[in-house]
Design a protein around this motif. Structure first.
Motif, PDB file in Angstrom:
ATOM      1  N   ILE A  29       0.844  -1.204   0.000  1.00  0.00           N
ATOM      2  CA  ILE A  29       0.000   0.000   0.000  1.00  0.00           C
ATOM      3  C   ILE A  29       0.881   1.256   0.000  1.00  0.00           C
ATOM      4  CG2 ILE A  29      -2.099  -1.009   0.994  1.00  0.00           C
ATOM      5  CD1 ILE A  29      -1.140   0.052   3.756  1.00  0.00           C
ATOM      6  N   ASP A  31       3.212   2.243   1.973  1.00  0.00           N
ATOM      7  CA  ASP A  31       3.293   2.884   3.290  1.00  0.00           C
ATOM      8  C   ASP A  31       4.436   2.254   4.090  1.00  0.00           C
ATOM      9  OD1 ASP A  31       2.690   4.524   5.408  1.00  0.00           O
ATOM     10  OD2 ASP A  31       0.874   3.448   6.020  1.00  0.00           O
ATOM     11  N   HIS A  33       6.698   2.824   6.148  1.00  0.00           N
ATOM     12  CA  HIS A  33       7.223   3.668   7.222  1.00  0.00           C
ATOM     13  C   HIS A  33       8.013   2.775   8.186  1.00  0.00           C
ATOM     14  CE1 HIS A  33       7.283   6.275  10.738  1.00  0.00           C
ATOM     15  NE2 HIS A  33       6.883   7.277   9.975  1.00  0.00           N
ATOM     16  N   THR A  55      -5.428  -1.084   8.047  1.00  0.00           N
ATOM     17  CA  THR A  55      -6.235  -2.019   7.250  1.00  0.00           C
ATOM     18  C   THR A  55      -5.623  -3.427   7.221  1.00  0.00           C
ATOM     19  OG1 THR A  55      -5.166  -1.348   5.169  1.00  0.00           O
ATOM     20  CG2 THR A  55      -7.186  -0.189   5.770  1.00  0.00           C
ATOM     21  N   PHE A  82     -13.238   0.083  10.313  1.00  0.00           N
ATOM     22  CA  PHE A  82     -12.366  -0.523  11.319  1.00  0.00           C
ATOM     23  C   PHE A  82     -12.500   0.277  12.602  1.00  0.00           C
ATOM     24  CE2 PHE A  82     -10.256  -1.694   7.359  1.00  0.00           C
ATOM     25  CZ  PHE A  82     -10.001  -3.042   7.559  1.00  0.00           C
TER      26      PHE A  82
ATOM     27  N   MET B  59      -9.884  -2.111  -1.133  1.00  0.00           N
ATOM     28  CA  MET B  59      -9.051  -2.102   0.072  1.00  0.00           C
ATOM     29  C   MET B  59      -7.631  -1.616  -0.196  1.00  0.00           C
ATOM     30  SD  MET B  59     -10.908  -2.808   2.604  1.00  0.00           S
ATOM     31  CE  MET B  59      -9.616  -3.010   3.815  1.00  0.00           C
ATOM     32  N   TRP B  60      -7.197  -1.722  -1.457  1.00  0.00           N
ATOM     33  CA  TRP B  60      -5.874  -1.173  -1.812  1.00  0.00           C
ATOM     34  C   TRP B  60      -5.919   0.349  -1.663  1.00  0.00           C
ATOM     35  CZ3 TRP B  60      -4.421   2.196  -5.849  1.00  0.00           C
ATOM     36  CH2 TRP B  60      -3.039   2.365  -5.997  1.00  0.00           C
ATOM     37  N   MET B  62      -8.147   2.052   0.069  1.00  0.00           N
ATOM     38  CA  MET B  62      -8.399   2.376   1.481  1.00  0.00           C
ATOM     39  C   MET B  62      -7.101   2.260   2.285  1.00  0.00           C
ATOM     40  SD  MET B  62     -11.245   0.745   4.060  1.00  0.00           S
ATOM     41  CE  MET B  62     -11.506   1.439   5.713  1.00  0.00           C
ATOM     42  N   GLY B  63      -6.308   1.256   1.973  1.00  0.00           N
ATOM     43  CA  GLY B  63      -5.027   1.073   2.651  1.00  0.00           C
ATOM     44  C   GLY B  63      -4.086   2.231   2.374  1.00  0.00           C
ATOM     45  N   ASN B  64      -4.032   2.623   1.112  1.00  0.00           N
ATOM     46  CA  ASN B  64      -3.200   3.776   0.739  1.00  0.00           C
ATOM     47  C   ASN B  64      -3.611   5.043   1.481  1.00  0.00           C
ATOM     48  OD1 ASN B  64      -1.094   3.798  -1.671  1.00  0.00           O
ATOM     49  ND2 ASN B  64      -2.530   2.115  -2.029  1.00  0.00           N
ATOM     50  N   ALA B  66      -4.894   5.534   4.295  1.00  0.00           N
ATOM     51  CA  ALA B  66      -4.558   5.592   5.722  1.00  0.00           C
ATOM     52  C   ALA B  66      -3.149   6.136   5.954  1.00  0.00           C
ATOM     53  CB  ALA B  66      -4.704   4.203   6.344  1.00  0.00           C
ATOM     54  N   LYS B  67      -2.306   6.114   4.910  1.00  0.00           N
ATOM     55  CA  LYS B  67      -0.920   6.527   5.145  1.00  0.00           C
ATOM     56  C   LYS B  67      -0.788   8.024   5.381  1.00  0.00           C
ATOM     57  CE  LYS B  67       0.429   6.273   0.286  1.00  0.00           C
ATOM     58  NZ  LYS B  67       0.914   5.241  -0.623  1.00  0.00           N
ATOM     59  N   THR B  70       0.031   7.955   9.017  1.00  0.00           N
ATOM     60  CA  THR B  70       1.160   7.174   9.544  1.00  0.00           C
ATOM     61  C   THR B  70       2.226   8.036  10.229  1.00  0.00           C
ATOM     62  OG1 THR B  70       0.774   5.563   7.796  1.00  0.00           O
ATOM     63  CG2 THR B  70       2.865   5.389   8.975  1.00  0.00           C
ATOM     64  N   PRO B  71       2.588   9.212   9.678  1.00  0.00           N
ATOM     65  CA  PRO B  71       3.670   9.986  10.311  1.00  0.00           C
ATOM     66  C   PRO B  71       3.355  10.418  11.745  1.00  0.00           C
ATOM     67  CG  PRO B  71       3.151  10.858   8.120  1.00  0.00           C
ATOM     68  CD  PRO B  71       2.092   9.847   8.454  1.00  0.00           C
ATOM     69  N   VAL B  78      -5.211   5.739  14.749  1.00  0.00           N
ATOM     70  CA  VAL B  78      -6.497   5.723  14.048  1.00  0.00           C
ATOM     71  C   VAL B  78      -7.436   4.810  14.846  1.00  0.00           C
ATOM     72  CG1 VAL B  78      -7.692   5.032  11.937  1.00  0.00           C
ATOM     73  CG2 VAL B  78      -5.468   6.175  11.805  1.00  0.00           C
ATOM     74  N   TYR B  81     -12.003   4.070  11.350  1.00  0.00           N
ATOM     75  CA  TYR B  81     -11.734   4.363   9.948  1.00  0.00           C
ATOM     76  C   TYR B  81     -12.895   3.768   9.159  1.00  0.00           C
ATOM     77  CZ  TYR B  81      -8.958   4.509   5.584  1.00  0.00           C
ATOM     78  OH  TYR B  81      -8.499   4.755   4.321  1.00  0.00           O
TER      79      TYR B  81
END
Lengths: 149, 133
Positions: A29, A31, A33, A55, A82, B59-60, B62-64, B66-67, B70-71, B78, B81
């Protein structure tokens, strides 16, 4: 045909938040990090460990709901949620299961559309629910007809 | 790191524009997620399903999305969501990820999030509830 499955629940399946799986998922995805895969970054974080993306529970095995036969084709993913008590930590074990929450039909552009809402859970060893999720799956009339044949 | 906490209601996080969607992106997601529905990877299967071509896993995207958050893992996480999938994402689409702060109640930040394609159409829309420590 889906109405009878409402309230049915799967058996609980043990899932591990695997280090390699988390890294591969984060990569897929875009990400990547350090908090997801770099051990030192994890240790130095407030979680004292690496965590998993929100996710990530998509990858878990939630067991089988008896009597629920969803086709692997022709379904539309309508909605997804979620809910977390805290982020998932790499290495932890969760008992996961799903339940059919509700089913209803609505008139749509392609006939009567069926909406199946599945709720899934992940519990720690003490039985605390760490995360839950809901998936709304849309099943067209055409697909349902094939299923009942 | 703490820019999230300085954000005012109505302000947005810095947008992320993804590279054009490629088949290998979706093959990787299929492998990593275990979702091998062939409409996401194999042209003939997508066509058999009445689609013009393969589409990304919802979901790809949706996953993207969320980033964007992330920082800020040291500030909070979260908690909720929720997403509604509004439109399909095709190969070579250029997706932009956005989040706007809508409300702050105590230690909870409510964001409206969305993913938009190169034509300005919303492909995915929803909310993130970010809980601060």
């Amino acid at each position: 045909m889906f109405n009878e499955t409402v309230g049915k629940r799967s058996n609980k399946v043990k899932n591990v938040v695997e280090r390699g799986a988390v890294k591969k998922f984060a990569e897929s995805i875009g990400d990547l990090h350090p908090i997801y895969f770099d051990e030192e970054a994890g240790r130095n974080s407030r979680y004292k460990n690496n965590i998993a993306p929100p996710t990530f529970p998509r990858t878990f095995d939630y067991g089988v709901i008896e009597g629920l036969n969803l086709p692997n084709k022709g379904l539309i993913h309508g909605e997804q949620t979620f809910h977390y008590k805290r982020p998932l930590v790499v290495g932890e074990e969760l008992l996961c299961y799903s339940e059919v929450k509700k089913y209803f039909e609505k008139k749509g552009n392609f006939g009567d559309m069926g909406f199946l809402v599945l709720e899934s859970f992940g519990e720690d060893a003490a039985g605390n629910v760490i995360f839950s999720s809901t998936s709304t799956v849309v099943i067209s009339e055409a697909v349902r007809k094939v299923l009942t044949k | 790191m703490s820019t999230l906490l300085q954000l005012q209601v109505g302000e947005s996080l810095k947008e992320i524009q993804l590279d054009p969607v490629s088949r290998i992106d979706l093959i990787k997601y299929a492998g990593a997620s275990g979702d091998f529905n062939p409409i996401h990877t194999i042209d003939e299967e997508a066509k058999k399903a009445g689609l013009p071509g393969i589409i990304a896993h919802g979901m790809w995207t949706m996953g993207n999305l969320a980033k964007l958050f992330t920082p800020y893992f040291e500030d909070g996480f979260v908690q909720d969501y929720s997403i509604r999938f509004k439109g399909m994402v095709f190969l070579n689409d250029v997706i932009t990820l956005k989040a706007t702060l809508k409300e702050v109640v105590d230690n909870k930040l409510r964001f409206q999030v969305q993913a938009v394609n190169q034509n300005g159409n919303e492909v995915l829309k929803g909310e993130v509830l970010f809980t601060q420590f």
